[in-house]
Design a protein around this motif. Structure first.
Motif, PDB file in Angstrom:
ATOM      1  N   PRO A   1      -4.800   3.983  11.512  1.00  0.00           N
ATOM      2  CA  PRO A   1      -5.214   3.285  10.288  1.00  0.00           C
ATOM      3  C   PRO A   1      -6.731   3.186  10.135  1.00  0.00           C
ATOM      4  O   PRO A   1      -7.456   3.173  11.134  1.00  0.00           O
ATOM      5  N   LEU A   2      -7.158   3.086   8.898  1.00  0.00           N
ATOM      6  CA  LEU A   2      -8.587   3.063   8.597  1.00  0.00           C
ATOM      7  C   LEU A   2      -9.309   1.958   9.361  1.00  0.00           C
ATOM      8  O   LEU A   2     -10.377   2.174   9.933  1.00  0.00           O
ATOM      9  N   GLN A   3      -8.713   0.745   9.405  1.00  0.00           N
ATOM     10  CA  GLN A   3      -9.416  -0.366  10.049  1.00  0.00           C
ATOM     11  C   GLN A   3      -9.541  -0.173  11.556  1.00  0.00           C
ATOM     12  O   GLN A   3     -10.325  -0.863  12.197  1.00  0.00           O
TER      13      GLN A   3
ATOM     14  N   TYR B   1      13.651  -3.649   7.291  1.00  0.00           N
ATOM     15  CA  TYR B   1      12.392  -2.907   7.295  1.00  0.00           C
ATOM     16  C   TYR B   1      11.369  -3.571   6.387  1.00  0.00           C
ATOM     17  O   TYR B   1      11.669  -3.950   5.257  1.00  0.00           O
ATOM     18  N   SER B   2      10.163  -3.764   6.904  1.00  0.00           N
ATOM     19  CA  SER B   2       9.051  -4.135   6.030  1.00  0.00           C
ATOM     20  C   SER B   2       7.813  -3.449   6.587  1.00  0.00           C
ATOM     21  O   SER B   2       7.518  -3.556   7.778  1.00  0.00           O
ATOM     22  N   LYS B   3       7.104  -2.762   5.723  1.00  0.00           N
ATOM     23  CA  LYS B   3       5.941  -1.988   6.143  1.00  0.00           C
ATOM     24  C   LYS B   3       4.817  -2.922   6.570  1.00  0.00           C
ATOM     25  O   LYS B   3       4.498  -3.880   5.882  1.00  0.00           O
ATOM     26  N   LYS B   4       4.206  -2.657   7.720  1.00  0.00           N
ATOM     27  CA  LYS B   4       3.080  -3.455   8.184  1.00  0.00           C
ATOM     28  C   LYS B   4       1.891  -3.228   7.249  1.00  0.00           C
ATOM     29  O   LYS B   4       1.695  -2.125   6.746  1.00  0.00           O
ATOM     30  N   ILE B   5       1.072  -4.270   7.070  1.00  0.00           N
ATOM     31  CA  ILE B   5      -0.079  -4.134   6.192  1.00  0.00           C
ATOM     32  C   ILE B   5      -1.051  -3.144   6.838  1.00  0.00           C
ATOM     33  O   ILE B   5      -1.319  -3.200   8.034  1.00  0.00           O
ATOM     34  N   GLY B   6      -1.524  -2.205   6.060  1.00  0.00           N
ATOM     35  CA  GLY B   6      -2.444  -1.192   6.573  1.00  0.00           C
ATOM     36  C   GLY B   6      -1.764  -0.043   7.305  1.00  0.00           C
ATOM     37  O   GLY B   6      -2.438   0.815   7.855  1.00  0.00           O
TER      38      GLY B   6
END
Length: 150
Positions: A57-59, A45-50
């Motif tokens: 997501p905000l972007q 597991y690695s959290k995606k950026i954002g």
């Protein structure tokens, strides 16, 4: 000092890690402190950026903005006071062509060069470049120089 208060010398013991996944008796077996189910409990597991837990997501919530012209031509600007400085330092004498600008690191070999009108030019120079501003052209000619557009 007695047997009840013996401890290792200061700084001699380093390992203070949790030894997880080493059986139920350790208190850190079973789920190995990861809780039950969900992405965070899985290996790799690695959290995606954002990433915001599935919330949009905000972007992606904020609208796209602006315009990028694909036909824009970028010029490397060189000012007259920079050319005068090269003359003062004895790096150029009478002609300024593209190779001279590249050698003096005012431009890269793949860039287009535009001569800009900041500062004043006292030396008589033959200047070769891709573009000139009107003020730069006037200043070079006023100093008795010559303008050559590549």
């Amino acid at each position: 000092m007695n047997l009840s208060n013996l401890q290792p010398a200061e700084g001699s013991v380093h390992n203070q890690n949790k030894r997880v996944g080493r059986g139920q008796g350790s208190g850190k077996g079973g789920t190995s402190t990861r809780g039950h189910k969900g992405a965070k409990s899985r290996s790799g597991y690695s959290k995606k950026i954002g990433f915001e837990g599935g919330q949009m997501p905000l972007q992606r919530r904020v609208p796209k903005f602006g315009f990028k012209n694909i036909n824009r031509v970028e010029y490397q600007g060189v000012n007259l006071d920079t050319l005068q400085l090269l003359v003062d330092n004895g790096l150029i004498t009478d002609t300024v062509d593209f190779n001279v600008l590249v050698e003096n690191r005012l431009a890269t070999k793949n860039s287009l060069v535009k001569i800009l009108g900041r500062g004043e030019l006292k030396a008589k120079l033959k200047v070769s470049a891709h573009k000139f501003t009107a003020s730069a052209k006037a200043a070079i000619e006023a100093a008795g120089g010559e303008v050559v557009t590549l």
